[in-house]
Scaffold this motif. Structure first.
Motif, mmCIF file in Angstrom:
data_model
loop_
_atom_site.group_PDB
_atom_site.id
_atom_site.type_symbol
_atom_site.label_atom_id
_atom_site.label_comp_id
_atom_site.label_asym_id
_atom_site.label_seq_id
_atom_site.Cartn_x
_atom_site.Cartn_y
_atom_site.Cartn_z
ATOM 1 N N LEU A 221 7.423 -45.080 -54.675
ATOM 2 C CA LEU A 221 7.803 -45.668 -56.095
ATOM 3 C C LEU A 221 8.620 -46.839 -55.809
ATOM 4 O O LEU A 221 8.520 -47.902 -56.350
ATOM 5 N N LYS A 222 9.633 -46.595 -55.097
ATOM 6 C CA LYS A 222 10.677 -47.914 -54.772
ATOM 7 C C LYS A 222 10.146 -48.813 -54.181
ATOM 8 O O LYS A 222 10.105 -50.020 -54.598
ATOM 9 N N ASP A 223 9.278 -48.756 -53.108
ATOM 10 C CA ASP A 223 8.494 -49.757 -52.507
ATOM 11 C C ASP A 223 7.653 -50.475 -53.440
ATOM 12 O O ASP A 223 7.432 -51.653 -53.457
ATOM 13 N N VAL A 224 6.839 -49.862 -54.110
ATOM 14 C CA VAL A 224 5.907 -50.221 -55.157
ATOM 15 C C VAL A 224 6.640 -51.398 -56.065
ATOM 16 O O VAL A 224 6.292 -52.493 -56.293
ATOM 17 N N VAL A 225 7.931 -50.597 -56.715
ATOM 18 C CA VAL A 225 8.739 -51.516 -57.661
ATOM 19 C C VAL A 225 9.080 -52.593 -57.136
ATOM 20 O O VAL A 225 9.184 -53.785 -57.988
ATOM 21 N N SER A 226 9.575 -52.491 -55.959
ATOM 22 C CA SER A 226 10.161 -53.755 -55.326
ATOM 23 C C SER A 226 9.113 -54.964 -55.442
ATOM 24 O O SER A 226 9.329 -56.245 -55.192
ATOM 25 N N GLY A 227 7.774 -54.495 -55.452
ATOM 26 C CA GLY A 227 6.641 -55.672 -55.375
ATOM 27 C C GLY A 227 6.352 -56.035 -56.679
ATOM 28 O O GLY A 227 5.397 -56.959 -56.986
#
Ligand SMILES: NC(=O)c1ccc[n+]([C@@H]2O[C@H](COP(=O)([O-])OP(=O)(O)OC[C@H]3O[C@@H](n4cnc5c(N)ncnc54)[C@H](O)[C@@H]3O)[C@@H](O)[C@H]2O)c1
Length: 268
Positions: A221-227
């Protein structure tokens, strides 16, 4: 200073007394529920359809809406499996019998499965297609019979970012293909039924905080949000807002459109 007529022009609810069929509001966390709540706040009469609808869920949704808008809306809740044509026909007939007509259909029902192309079984493929594409076709067809007769009506379908960018952050190729079909279906409905004063538009959400994101780990989720340019996931009410625009006369000259609600993750 505005004259009386001009003041009147803006003094109304966006969906005052409109009978709105919303599919897929079976859970309070869903986009369908948020849409029902927002529509009720704008004066709509509600017909909530869902595969999992039962007395308890109907009570839960009605009470939740009442607590948010301050009164109990006019609402009926009907169990309906949109894969099944006769379920769709029966549900729309029940809505018409209860409210006299229907004015709007918002189809938020859908299922997602994340799996690689080579692992997708025929059964898994059929299930995704049956719910997301055939189900959308079925419920649109049932509603369109009423809309065509009265020469008025609005359809809002829910597709996905995955249909636009070759697969999603969540969902496999079968999901992306089913959602691509929903975009094409909606555009074709828009073209065929525009002369009958019926509009159809489609929304492509991404990363909206519902049970659909439950499968992602905290790190994923963190990785996706950073994008995501807006640097957060979306709220269900933010998709409901797009549904409200498309269901109301505010979008009277908009049909066949694809509206992105994705935090800027796919700017094209
Ligand atoms: N949440 C997201 O980030 C996201 C992203 C892109 C697209 N979408 C799309 O938005 C729509 C709403 O998604 P959501 O996140 O609220 O999902 P959700 O799982 O919370 O709600 C979907 C609802 O559809 C119902 N449903 C499933 N199969 C059905 C059937 N055969 N007949 C009738 N109802 C059925 C479920 O019971 C459920 O209540 C879906 O079409 C989904 O594909 C969601």
């Amino acid at each position: 200073m505005k004259n009386v007529n001009e003041q009147k022009k803006y003094n109304h609810l966006l969906l005052d007394n409109k009978v709105c069929v919303i599919v897929g509001g079976g859970s309070l966390r869903s986009i369908g529920y948020a849409t029902a709540e927002l529509f009720a706040a704008h004066g709509a009469k509600l017909v909530l359809l869902d595969l999992v609808m039962n007395e308890e869920k109907a009570k839960e949704a009605t009470n939740a809406i009442a607590s948010q808008i301050g009164y109990t809306p006019e609402i009926i809740c009907i169990p309906c499996d949109i894969r099944n044509t006769s379920d769709c026909e029966k549900a729309i007939a029940e809505a018409v019998a209860h409210f006299g007509t229907i004015d709007c259909l918002v189809n938020c029902a859908g299922i997602v499965k994340s799996e690689g192309m080579l692992s997708i079984t025929e059964e898994a493929y059929d299930l995704i297609m049956d719910v997301n594409l055939k189900g959308t076709f079925n419920i649109c067809q049932s509603a369109l019979k009423i809309f065509a007769e009265k020469q008025a009506g609005v359809i809002v379908n829910l597709s996905s970012l995955s249909a636009q960018r070759g697969g999603g952050l969540v969902g496999g190729t079968h999901y992306a293909a089913s959602k691509g079909g929903v975009i094409s279906l909606t555009k074709a409905i828009a073209r065929e039924f525009a002369p009958k004063n019926i509009r159809a538009n489609v929304i492509c959400p991404a990363m909206i905080e519902t049970s659909m994101l439950d499968g992602l780990s905290e790190q994923q989720l963190k990785d996706v949000v950073s994008g995501i340019p807006l640097q957060r996931v979306g709220k269900t009410v933010e998709v409901a807002g797009a549904c409200l625009f498309l269901a109301s006369d505010l979008s009277g000259f908009t049909t066949g459109a694809t509206i992105d609600v994705n935090g800027g993750i796919h700017i094209h």
